[in-house]
Design a protein around this motif. Structure first.
Motif, PDB file in Angstrom:
ATOM      1  N   ASN A 169      33.906  36.109  25.065  1.00 48.16           N
ATOM      2  CA  ASN A 169      34.973  35.619  25.936  1.00 48.16           C
ATOM      3  C   ASN A 169      35.654  36.719  26.726  1.00 48.16           C
ATOM      4  OD1 ASN A 169      34.643  32.939  25.281  1.00 48.16           O
ATOM      5  ND2 ASN A 169      36.173  32.942  23.658  1.00 48.16           N
ATOM      6  N   ARG A 170      35.902  37.841  26.078  1.00 44.81           N
ATOM      7  CA  ARG A 170      36.756  38.850  26.692  1.00 44.81           C
ATOM      8  C   ARG A 170      36.059  39.731  27.716  1.00 44.81           C
ATOM      9  NH1 ARG A 170      35.077  40.405  21.853  1.00 44.81           N
ATOM     10  NH2 ARG A 170      34.252  42.519  21.578  1.00 44.81           N
ATOM     11  N   LYS A 171      34.691  39.729  27.738  1.00 41.10           N
ATOM     12  CA  LYS A 171      34.059  40.714  28.615  1.00 41.10           C
ATOM     13  C   LYS A 171      32.748  40.308  29.269  1.00 41.10           C
ATOM     14  CE  LYS A 171      31.532  43.263  25.017  1.00 41.10           C
ATOM     15  NZ  LYS A 171      31.283  44.599  24.434  1.00 41.10           N
ATOM     16  N   MET A 214      37.789  50.870  13.080  1.00 38.50           N
ATOM     17  CA  MET A 214      38.241  49.659  12.400  1.00 38.50           C
ATOM     18  C   MET A 214      38.364  48.535  13.414  1.00 38.50           C
ATOM     19  SD  MET A 214      41.155  51.273   9.941  1.00 38.50           S
ATOM     20  CE  MET A 214      40.992  52.967  10.462  1.00 38.50           C
ATOM     21  N   THR A 215      37.931  47.345  13.042  1.00 42.07           N
ATOM     22  CA  THR A 215      38.023  46.177  13.913  1.00 42.07           C
ATOM     23  C   THR A 215      38.365  44.954  13.076  1.00 42.07           C
ATOM     24  OG1 THR A 215      36.378  47.053  15.454  1.00 42.07           O
ATOM     25  CG2 THR A 215      36.791  44.700  15.548  1.00 42.07           C
ATOM     26  N   LYS A 216      39.207  44.108  13.625  1.00 45.93           N
ATOM     27  CA  LYS A 216      39.536  42.850  12.953  1.00 45.93           C
ATOM     28  C   LYS A 216      39.875  41.809  14.010  1.00 45.93           C
ATOM     29  CE  LYS A 216      43.335  42.518  10.475  1.00 45.93           C
ATOM     30  NZ  LYS A 216      44.315  42.639   9.363  1.00 45.93           N
ATOM     31  N   LEU A 217      39.408  40.590  13.816  1.00 47.27           N
ATOM     32  CA  LEU A 217      39.779  39.515  14.719  1.00 47.27           C
ATOM     33  C   LEU A 217      41.182  39.012  14.392  1.00 47.27           C
ATOM     34  CD1 LEU A 217      36.768  39.678  15.435  1.00 47.27           C
ATOM     35  CD2 LEU A 217      36.764  37.192  15.595  1.00 47.27           C
ATOM     36  N   THR A 218      41.847  38.444  15.396  1.00 43.84           N
ATOM     37  CA  THR A 218      43.177  37.883  15.230  1.00 43.84           C
ATOM     38  C   THR A 218      43.184  36.467  15.778  1.00 43.84           C
ATOM     39  OG1 THR A 218      43.990  38.612  17.400  1.00 43.84           O
ATOM     40  CG2 THR A 218      44.163  40.189  15.577  1.00 43.84           C
ATOM     41  N   ASP A 219      44.309  35.785  15.640  1.00 41.56           N
ATOM     42  CA  ASP A 219      44.409  34.423  16.151  1.00 41.56           C
ATOM     43  C   ASP A 219      44.266  34.367  17.672  1.00 41.56           C
ATOM     44  OD1 ASP A 219      44.763  33.335  13.636  1.00 41.56           O
ATOM     45  OD2 ASP A 219      46.952  33.468  13.712  1.00 41.56           O
ATOM     46  N   LYS A 220      44.589  35.468  18.347  1.00 44.69           N
ATOM     47  CA  LYS A 220      44.578  35.468  19.816  1.00 44.69           C
ATOM     48  C   LYS A 220      43.559  36.427  20.421  1.00 44.69           C
ATOM     49  CE  LYS A 220      49.336  33.893  20.431  1.00 44.69           C
ATOM     50  NZ  LYS A 220      50.615  34.116  21.144  1.00 44.69           N
ATOM     51  N   GLY A 221      42.737  37.057  19.573  1.00 46.07           N
ATOM     52  CA  GLY A 221      41.753  37.993  20.109  1.00 46.07           C
ATOM     53  C   GLY A 221      41.236  38.910  19.028  1.00 46.07           C
ATOM     54  N   ASN A 222      41.402  40.212  19.225  1.00 45.21           N
ATOM     55  CA  ASN A 222      40.978  41.166  18.215  1.00 45.21           C
ATOM     56  C   ASN A 222      41.699  42.486  18.406  1.00 45.21           C
ATOM     57  OD1 ASN A 222      39.197  43.248  19.724  1.00 45.21           O
ATOM     58  ND2 ASN A 222      38.351  41.285  20.399  1.00 45.21           N
ATOM     59  N   MET A 223      41.567  43.376  17.419  1.00 39.45           N
ATOM     60  CA  MET A 223      42.152  44.706  17.502  1.00 39.45           C
ATOM     61  C   MET A 223      41.152  45.718  16.970  1.00 39.45           C
ATOM     62  SD  MET A 223      44.910  44.547  14.339  1.00 39.45           S
ATOM     63  CE  MET A 223      45.771  43.119  15.004  1.00 39.45           C
ATOM     64  N   SER A 224      41.147  46.903  17.586  1.00 43.16           N
ATOM     65  CA  SER A 224      40.233  47.964  17.183  1.00 43.16           C
ATOM     66  C   SER A 224      40.982  49.282  17.151  1.00 43.16           C
ATOM     67  CB  SER A 224      39.062  48.074  18.161  1.00 43.16           C
ATOM     68  OG  SER A 224      38.284  46.893  18.165  1.00 43.16           O
ATOM     69  N   LEU A 225      40.670  50.080  16.137  1.00 40.54           N
ATOM     70  CA  LEU A 225      41.325  51.373  15.955  1.00 40.54           C
ATOM     71  C   LEU A 225      40.285  52.470  15.789  1.00 40.54           C
ATOM     72  CD1 LEU A 225      43.943  53.058  15.369  1.00 40.54           C
ATOM     73  CD2 LEU A 225      43.615  52.445  12.952  1.00 40.54           C
ATOM     74  N   THR A 226      40.456  53.553  16.556  1.00 42.25           N
ATOM     75  CA  THR A 226      39.662  54.765  16.375  1.00 42.25           C
ATOM     76  C   THR A 226      40.637  55.926  16.175  1.00 42.25           C
ATOM     77  OG1 THR A 226      39.595  55.430  18.702  1.00 42.25           O
ATOM     78  CG2 THR A 226      37.943  53.833  17.972  1.00 42.25           C
ATOM     79  N   ALA A 227      40.118  57.121  16.018  1.00 40.22           N
ATOM     80  CA  ALA A 227      40.987  58.280  15.809  1.00 40.22           C
ATOM     81  C   ALA A 227      41.834  58.586  17.031  1.00 40.22           C
ATOM     82  CB  ALA A 227      40.148  59.495  15.438  1.00 40.22           C
ATOM     83  N   SER A 229      42.465  56.035  19.747  1.00 43.97           N
ATOM     84  CA  SER A 229      43.017  54.897  20.487  1.00 43.97           C
ATOM     85  C   SER A 229      43.174  53.655  19.619  1.00 43.97           C
ATOM     86  CB  SER A 229      42.133  54.554  21.693  1.00 43.97           C
ATOM     87  OG  SER A 229      40.874  54.069  21.257  1.00 43.97           O
ATOM     88  N   PHE A 230      44.120  52.811  20.028  1.00 46.79           N
ATOM     89  CA  PHE A 230      44.336  51.502  19.401  1.00 46.79           C
ATOM     90  C   PHE A 230      44.281  50.464  20.504  1.00 46.79           C
ATOM     91  CE2 PHE A 230      47.563  48.302  17.729  1.00 46.79           C
ATOM     92  CZ  PHE A 230      46.641  47.662  16.920  1.00 46.79           C
ATOM     93  N   THR A 231      43.327  49.527  20.388  1.00 45.28           N
ATOM     94  CA  THR A 231      43.102  48.527  21.430  1.00 45.28           C
ATOM     95  C   THR A 231      43.351  47.136  20.885  1.00 45.28           C
ATOM     96  OG1 THR A 231      41.397  49.944  22.408  1.00 45.28           O
ATOM     97  CG2 THR A 231      41.455  47.638  23.117  1.00 45.28           C
ATOM     98  N   GLU A 232      44.126  46.353  21.608  1.00 48.87           N
ATOM     99  CA  GLU A 232      44.378  44.957  21.248  1.00 48.87           C
ATOM    100  C   GLU A 232      43.981  44.052  22.408  1.00 48.87           C
ATOM    101  OE1 GLU A 232      48.101  44.072  18.698  1.00 48.87           O
ATOM    102  OE2 GLU A 232      48.689  45.748  19.976  1.00 48.87           O
ATOM    103  N   TRP A 233      43.247  42.996  22.082  1.00 53.61           N
ATOM    104  CA  TRP A 233      42.962  41.934  23.034  1.00 53.61           C
ATOM    105  C   TRP A 233      43.799  40.725  22.633  1.00 53.61           C
ATOM    106  CZ3 TRP A 233      39.845  41.884  27.351  1.00 53.61           C
ATOM    107  CH2 TRP A 233      39.011  43.003  27.553  1.00 53.61           C
ATOM    108  N   VAL A 234      44.670  40.275  23.528  1.00 54.03           N
ATOM    109  CA  VAL A 234      45.525  39.116  23.274  1.00 54.03           C
ATOM    110  C   VAL A 234      45.374  38.142  24.432  1.00 54.03           C
ATOM    111  CG1 VAL A 234      47.867  38.295  22.864  1.00 54.03           C
ATOM    112  CG2 VAL A 234      47.167  40.534  21.987  1.00 54.03           C
ATOM    113  N   ASP A 235      44.836  36.965  24.150  1.00 56.87           N
ATOM    114  CA  ASP A 235      44.629  35.930  25.179  1.00 56.87           C
ATOM    115  C   ASP A 235      43.885  36.479  26.389  1.00 56.87           C
ATOM    116  OD1 ASP A 235      45.927  34.007  23.640  1.00 56.87           O
ATOM    117  OD2 ASP A 235      47.893  34.522  24.459  1.00 56.87           O
ATOM    118  N   GLY A 236      42.855  37.301  26.113  1.00 56.02           N
ATOM    119  CA  GLY A 236      42.021  37.822  27.179  1.00 56.02           C
ATOM    120  C   GLY A 236      42.556  39.043  27.897  1.00 56.02           C
ATOM    121  N   ILE A 237      43.727  39.514  27.498  1.00 55.80           N
ATOM    122  CA  ILE A 237      44.330  40.687  28.133  1.00 55.80           C
ATOM    123  C   ILE A 237      44.249  41.873  27.177  1.00 55.80           C
ATOM    124  CG2 ILE A 237      46.450  41.661  29.102  1.00 55.80           C
ATOM    125  CD1 ILE A 237      47.255  38.801  29.829  1.00 55.80           C
TER     126      ILE A 237
END
Length: 258
Positions: A169-171, A214-227, A229-237
């Motif tokens: 969905n996101r990409k 590290m990666t985990k899905l959430t109710d609105k997208g997903n989140m990923s963590l590296t040494a 950066s921290f990336t969150e996808w929320v409702d496609g953003i």
């Protein structure tokens, strides 16, 4: 109920009395994806152990850690077997769409194949943020979940007779290859996964033996963590934060409980 069944249900929030069937396995997959993170900290921190039923149960269900594909899909496999599913583990070769090549580590991705009413289905809870969240039938039929569209197509390649395609969905605007696998070659015992783990730990081109992820899905997208950066996808953003060591430790604990 025995140990894995009780502990797995407790970890992902499914009551002991709820009967797990093929019709509600989607709930198991969604809860697992949102509860148990995909992560490689044991490899990075040099504390891996021999893979056994007991070590998987201890790490993921008692110590509440996550894992990578061969750990996450193996513990799911044990849980499904205890709930009367006909399931086996398979090895797959991941495709890198950026480099347009198959993984140099070979068939080191591990997933589940479930047989239900004579039909085989791919079930995967260890593919990072690229999870189908539903069983994918090996007949080319498209399935859709909150994470995107997926289909397993019978297609001969150097790595097997099937390829998982995905349109996240996101990409993704078009179908992308996820991984190839041989549906006829299946694991007979959990200890076979130790060969996979050895390759992931030692291979010079392994994606999981150099830096934490590290990666985990959430109710609105997903989140990923590296040494870094921290990336969150929320409702496609997408929201991306550059981080340093202290912030990494904070996010690791707050968002991933690790």
């Amino acid at each position: 109920m025995n140990n894995v069944n009780v502990l797995f249900r407790r970890r992902i929030g499914i009551p002991d009395y709820e009967v797990i069937t093929f019709q509600n396995i989607d709930k198991v997959l969604e809860n697992t994806a949102k509860t148990i993170p995909f992560e490689n900290l044991c490899i990075i921190e040099n504390r891996t152990a021999e893979i056994t039923n007991e070590s998987l149960t201890s790490k993921i269900l008692e110590q509440n850690e996550g894992g990578i594909c061969y750990e996450l899909n193996a513990i799911l496999n044990l849980f499904l077997i205890e709930n009367n599913f006909n399931t086996t583990l398979i090895r797959c070769v991941v495709y890198d769409p950026l480099k347009q090549q198959w993984s140099p580590t070979g068939n080191t991705h591990v997933a589940n194949l479930i047989t239900h009413n004579g039909q085989d289905y791919l079930v995967d809870t260890g593919f990072g943020a690229n999870l189908p969240l539903k069983p994918v039938p090996l007949n080319g039929e498209r399935v859709e979940s909150s994470n995107g569209e997926f289909r397993a197509v019978r297609e001969e390649s150097e790595h097997g007779d099937y390829i998982l395609y995905m349109k996240l969905n996101r990409k993704d605007k078009d179908w992308e290859k996820g991984y190839a696998f041989n549906s006829a070659k299946r694991f007979t015992k959990i200890s076979d996964l130790n060969e996979v783990q050895k390759i992931i730990i030692e291979h010079p081109e392994s994606a999981f033996n150099k830096k934490p992820v590290m990666t985990k899905l959430t109710d609105k997208g997903n989140m990923s963590l590296t040494a870094s950066s921290f990336t969150e996808w929320v409702d496609g953003i997408m929201k991306k934060e550059k981080i340093k060591e202290k912030r990494f430790s904070e996010i690791r604990k707050e968002y991933f409980n690790l």
